[in-house]
Design an enzyme around this catalytic site. Structure first.
Site, PDB file in Angstrom:
ATOM      1  N   ASP A 103       0.835  -1.203   0.000  1.00 16.39           N
ATOM      2  CA  ASP A 103       0.000   0.000   0.000  1.00 16.39           C
ATOM      3  C   ASP A 103       0.869   1.253   0.000  1.00 16.39           C
ATOM      4  OD1 ASP A 103      -2.087  -1.729   0.477  1.00 16.39           O
ATOM      5  OD2 ASP A 103      -2.031  -1.409   2.651  1.00 16.39           O
TER       6      ASP A 103
HETATM    7  N1  URA Z   1      -1.160  -5.980   3.814  1.00 17.18           N
HETATM    8  C1  URA Z   1      -1.596  -4.723   3.880  1.00 17.18           C
HETATM    9  O1  URA Z   1      -2.591  -4.432   4.531  1.00 17.18           O
HETATM   10  N2  URA Z   1      -0.905  -3.786   3.226  1.00 17.18           N
HETATM   11  C2  URA Z   1       0.201  -4.042   2.509  1.00 17.18           C
HETATM   12  O2  URA Z   1       0.782  -3.136   1.916  1.00 17.18           O
HETATM   13  C3  URA Z   1       0.635  -5.372   2.447  1.00 17.18           C
HETATM   14  C4  URA Z   1      -0.065  -6.326   3.124  1.00 17.18           C
END
Ligand code: URA
Length: 245
Positions: A103
């Site tokens: 993310d």
């Molecule tokens: N899980 C998440 O919530 N975000 C990420 O970036 C990777 C795994």
């Protein structure tokens, strides 16, 4: 195997749409034969020619990046945000793309490559490559409260596979805890949604490990090339779920 128009676009011949036009116009040959079918798939061992000129095979490259927060795991962004490829040195001419995603607000270990098969093998859940995250969560969960994550928890897009979870620390004064969690799937925002589901929302998230790879020696924004040995080991890991001794 990749679609012909994608291969042409990746080789820098033309945009994907222009590449499709070239194919439809009968200007593309695969192994000496004109191909006008857009769905045609080719492999690395096929010889592709465009208007009589042989396509140079792009060398495969593999990078490990310590993605900082506030960077998008994409090659470009229509909102003009910084992307992970902006962090690689400018002289890299190969068109690399991230292996899976982190993310925008998540930091940590991200692989980038132009090797589609490699990327597929590492991201497909059936290959079970462990990814370890460290999350700072709001509240201090008891062991029993973390148990649902270890058993698998139902999210809107299905049940998660059992995770390995470890409470690393908790601070009463700030009412925060640090939890390590290892999963091998890659559902969208999976870790955040898992912790939301047990009532301990994630405030900060970092991916510490991808298989046997760590961020050792790197600061946020740093990158390095994977070694040939690491690339081979990752292929073995993806195929067998473990590294042989
Ligand atoms: N899980 C998440 O919530 N975000 C990420 O970036 C990777 C795994």
């Amino acid at each position: 195997m990749e679609r012909l128009q994608k291969v042409l676009a990746h080789a820098g011949v033309a945009s994907r749409r222009k590449a499709e036009e070239l194919i439809l116009q009968g200007k593309v040959k695969v192994n000496g034969k004109v191909i006008t079918e857009l769905g045609t798939k080719v492999s690395n061992s096929d010889t592709v020619e465009v208007e009589g000129v042989k396509l140079e095979k792009e060398q495969k490259v593999y990078y490990l990046l310590y993605k900082p927060r506030g960077v998008i795991s994409a090659v470009s962004d229509d909102k003009g945000r910084k992307t992970v490829t902006d962090l690689l040195p400018l002289h890299i001419k190969e068109r690399v793309y991230p292996v899976g995603r982190l993310d925008y607000e998540t930091s940590g270990l991200l692989l980038l490559t132009n090797d589609g098969d490699f990327s597929y093998a590492l991201t497909h859940p059936k290959f079970k490559v462990d990814k370890t995250y460290v999350a700072r969560v709001k509240g201090i969960p008891l062991k029993e409260q973390l148990r649902p994550l270890e058993r698998g928890i139902v999210l809107e897009d299905g049940k998660t596979a059992p995770a390995k979870v470890k409470l690393l620390s908790g601070e009463r004064k700030t009412n925060k805890a640090i939890v390590e969690i290892t999963i091998h799937e890659g559902k969208n925002r999976q870790v955040r949604r898992m912790f939301d589901a047990i009532g301990f929302p994630v405030q900060k998230l970092k991916r510490e490990r991808f298989g046997f790879l760590t961020l050792h020696g790197l600061n946020a924004g740093d990158w390095r090339e994977l070694t040939t040995h690491e690339i081979k080991q990752l292929r073995v890991l993806a195929e067998t779920g473990k590294i042989g001794n």
